[in-house]
Design an enzyme around this catalytic site. Structure first.
Site, mmCIF file in Angstrom:
data_model
loop_
_atom_site.group_PDB
_atom_site.id
_atom_site.type_symbol
_atom_site.label_atom_id
_atom_site.label_comp_id
_atom_site.label_asym_id
_atom_site.label_seq_id
_atom_site.Cartn_x
_atom_site.Cartn_y
_atom_site.Cartn_z
ATOM 1 N N ASP A 16 0.882 -1.172 0.000
ATOM 2 C CA ASP A 16 0.000 0.000 0.000
ATOM 3 C C ASP A 16 0.920 1.224 0.000
ATOM 4 O O ASP A 16 2.135 1.102 0.191
ATOM 5 C CB ASP A 16 -0.879 -0.007 1.260
ATOM 6 C CG ASP A 16 -1.764 1.235 1.358
ATOM 7 O OD1 ASP A 16 -2.421 1.577 0.357
ATOM 8 O OD2 ASP A 16 -1.785 1.887 2.425
ATOM 9 N N SER A 17 0.319 2.400 -0.180
ATOM 10 C CA SER A 17 1.119 3.619 -0.101
ATOM 11 C C SER A 17 1.631 3.854 1.316
ATOM 12 O O SER A 17 2.611 4.576 1.505
ATOM 13 C CB SER A 17 0.266 4.818 -0.521
ATOM 14 O OG SER A 17 -0.825 4.949 0.368
ATOM 15 N N TYR A 48 -0.778 8.271 -2.624
ATOM 16 C CA TYR A 48 -0.931 7.900 -4.029
ATOM 17 C C TYR A 48 -2.154 8.593 -4.646
ATOM 18 O O TYR A 48 -2.191 8.831 -5.850
ATOM 19 C CB TYR A 48 -1.142 6.388 -4.166
ATOM 20 C CG TYR A 48 0.102 5.523 -4.046
ATOM 21 C CD1 TYR A 48 1.351 6.054 -3.702
ATOM 22 C CD2 TYR A 48 0.019 4.153 -4.295
ATOM 23 C CE1 TYR A 48 2.474 5.237 -3.602
ATOM 24 C CE2 TYR A 48 1.132 3.337 -4.208
ATOM 25 C CZ TYR A 48 2.359 3.874 -3.863
ATOM 26 O OH TYR A 48 3.459 3.053 -3.779
ATOM 27 N N GLY A 49 -3.144 8.849 -3.809
ATOM 28 C CA GLY A 49 -4.446 9.347 -4.291
ATOM 29 C C GLY A 49 -4.387 10.510 -5.268
ATOM 30 O O GLY A 49 -5.068 10.499 -6.292
ATOM 31 N N CYS A 80 -4.372 -1.668 -1.841
ATOM 32 C CA CYS A 80 -4.558 -0.232 -2.048
ATOM 33 C C CYS A 80 -5.496 -0.081 -3.238
ATOM 34 O O CYS A 80 -5.236 -0.640 -4.317
ATOM 35 C CB CYS A 80 -3.206 0.400 -2.355
ATOM 36 S SG CYS A 80 -3.289 2.117 -2.888
ATOM 37 N N ASN A 81 -6.572 0.646 -3.044
ATOM 38 C CA ASN A 81 -7.536 0.821 -4.136
ATOM 39 C C ASN A 81 -6.961 1.661 -5.257
ATOM 40 O O ASN A 81 -7.194 1.393 -6.432
ATOM 41 C CB ASN A 81 -8.805 1.503 -3.617
ATOM 42 C CG ASN A 81 -9.582 0.622 -2.675
ATOM 43 O OD1 ASN A 81 -10.573 0.022 -3.047
ATOM 44 N ND2 ASN A 81 -9.115 0.508 -1.440
ATOM 45 N N GLU A 174 -2.510 8.586 8.170
ATOM 46 C CA GLU A 174 -1.039 8.493 8.137
ATOM 47 C C GLU A 174 -0.409 9.202 9.340
ATOM 48 O O GLU A 174 0.705 8.886 9.728
ATOM 49 C CB GLU A 174 -0.482 9.064 6.825
ATOM 50 C CG GLU A 174 -0.761 8.196 5.611
ATOM 51 C CD GLU A 174 0.043 6.889 5.575
ATOM 52 O OE1 GLU A 174 1.247 6.916 5.853
ATOM 53 O OE2 GLU A 174 -0.567 5.842 5.260
ATOM 54 N N CYS A 206 -11.057 2.738 0.005
ATOM 55 C CA CYS A 206 -9.662 3.098 0.276
ATOM 56 C C CYS A 206 -9.301 2.316 1.528
ATOM 57 O O CYS A 206 -10.049 2.347 2.518
ATOM 58 C CB CYS A 206 -9.521 4.600 0.523
ATOM 59 S SG CYS A 206 -7.881 5.068 1.133
ATOM 60 N N THR A 207 -8.185 1.623 1.475
ATOM 61 C CA THR A 207 -7.864 0.728 2.587
ATOM 62 C C THR A 207 -7.507 1.475 3.874
ATOM 63 O O THR A 207 -7.426 0.869 4.938
ATOM 64 C CB THR A 207 -6.729 -0.231 2.187
ATOM 65 O OG1 THR A 207 -5.627 0.543 1.663
ATOM 66 C CG2 THR A 207 -7.204 -1.216 1.126
ATOM 67 N N HIS A 208 -7.287 2.775 3.777
ATOM 68 C CA HIS A 208 -7.048 3.558 4.999
ATOM 69 C C HIS A 208 -8.346 3.793 5.790
ATOM 70 O O HIS A 208 -8.302 4.020 6.999
ATOM 71 C CB HIS A 208 -6.483 4.938 4.651
ATOM 72 C CG HIS A 208 -5.028 4.957 4.320
ATOM 73 N ND1 HIS A 208 -4.528 4.435 3.159
ATOM 74 C CD2 HIS A 208 -3.954 5.468 5.002
ATOM 75 C CE1 HIS A 208 -3.199 4.619 3.126
ATOM 76 N NE2 HIS A 208 -2.845 5.247 4.236
HETATM 77 N N1 DGL Z 1 -4.748 3.103 0.851
HETATM 78 C C1 DGL Z 1 -4.846 3.719 -0.413
HETATM 79 C C2 DGL Z 1 -6.073 3.382 -1.188
HETATM 80 O O1 DGL Z 1 -6.649 2.409 -0.918
HETATM 81 C C3 DGL Z 1 -4.255 4.966 -0.634
HETATM 82 C C4 DGL Z 1 -4.163 6.109 -0.385
HETATM 83 C C5 DGL Z 1 -3.239 7.210 -0.742
HETATM 84 O O2 DGL Z 1 -2.045 7.008 -0.618
HETATM 85 O O3 DGL Z 1 -3.728 8.247 -1.160
HETATM 86 O O4 DGL Z 1 -6.483 4.035 -2.065
#
Ligand code: DGL
Length: 290
Positions: A16-17, A48-49, A80-81, A174, A206-208
């Site tokens: 993931d990011s 990453y978003g 990570c989506n 984060e 989003c996995t966060h």
């Molecule tokens: N956990 C990520 C996702 O599922 C990412 C988020 C990010 O880095 O912006 O999209």
């Protein structure tokens, strides 16, 4: 259709990011305690978003190559989506091991849970902007499904997706900040269109976001069911490993971060739990991206 893996005493790779994929790692570890797992959090390059798809694709391929070479992973979970939306196809083309993403599993879970067919999806700007959920629903049902357009008969009859990008939420996680006034105010503003759309299910795309579940649930109301992709993704991994299990064995878990490993360990432990120990730091070589 992916072929089940047999007799390979090699770890599952996952990335993931940053910390978000730990929600998927938790589900995989709980379901498959005998498996070794290497988790890579690209905290040196998060988030990453907001990044262009090509850049996220390049990052994903670099991580996959690194995990394959250094840890000889037998399976890759894109936890990570944003990376699943941007890079799943490219990863599957390049790698000679199975690659599991989080978009299809999450959507499957949401379409199973919804009673009214009105499903809200929240994610990063990259994920929502890519249209990956609408495309996945189309592939699942054989018809449309983008904002408000009803789908035809299929696995998810009548499912309609209302999507909302949620810039800013990942940054709270984060920092290890999963509650409080600032995040609640932001969530209230971002989720207003989904409350308006009267969704009965909220897919955390989003996995966060599972780390923000309490705030999300408070804002949406108790009657809205929150769905994450973590468990369904773990089931998909289990199905691939049916012939590669070792009951009674205790798997080893390795955590790698491309940012400061001390920070990764401190915040990671707060989110994931005390088992997150001895995080390894892997700084990218900016010439070779290795
Ligand atoms: N956990 C990520 C996702 O599922 C990412 C988020 C990010 O880095 O912006 O999209």
């Amino acid at each position: 259709m992916l072929t089940p893996i047999r007799n390979q005493s090699r770890p599952i790779g996952m990335f993931d990011s940053g910390f978000g994929g730990l929600t998927v790692a938790r589900a995989v570890i709980d379901l498959l305690p005998d498996q070794d797992l290497v988790y890579f959090g690209d905290t040196g390059r998060y988030p990453y978003g907001p990044r262009p798809q090509e850049e996220v694709r390049a990052f994903s391929l670099q991580i996959a190559r690194y995990l394959r070479r250094k840890y000889r992973i037998k399976l890759l979970v894109v936890a990570c989506n944003t990376a699943s939306a941007a890079a799943l196809a490219a990863l599957r083309r390049e790698l000679d091991i199975p690659v599991v993403g989080v978009i299809d599993p999450g959507l499957r879970a949401a379409t199973t849970v919804t009673r009214t067919g009105r499903v809200g999806v929240i994610g990063t700007v990259g994920t929502i902007g890519s249209g990956a959920y609408e495309q996945a629903l189309t592939a699942m049902t054989g018809t449309g499904g983008a904002n408000g357009v009803p789908t035809g008969p299929g696995d998810a009859p009548g499912t309609r997706l209302s999507t909302a990008a949620c810039p800013g939420l990942v940054e709270f996680v984060e920092r290890g900040e999963t509650g409080g006034e600032s995040v609640t105010l932001l969530v209230r503003r971002l989720l207003a269109p989904l409350i308006e759309a009267r969704v009965d299910t909220l897919l955390l795309g989003c996995t966060h976001y599972p780390y923000l579940a309490r705030v999300l649930s408070d804002v949406m109301g108790r009657e809205v069911v929150l769905v994450s992709s973590a468990d369904e993704t773990a089931f998909e991994v289990r199905d691939l490993l049916v012939e590669d299990r070792n009951p009674g064995r205790v798997g080893r878990h390795t955590f790698v971060s491309s940012g400061d490993s001390g920070v990764f360990e401190t915040i990671g432990r707060r989110l994931f739990g005390a088992e997150l120990v001895g995080a390894v730091e892997h700084r990218w070589d900016t010439e070779t991206w290795d």
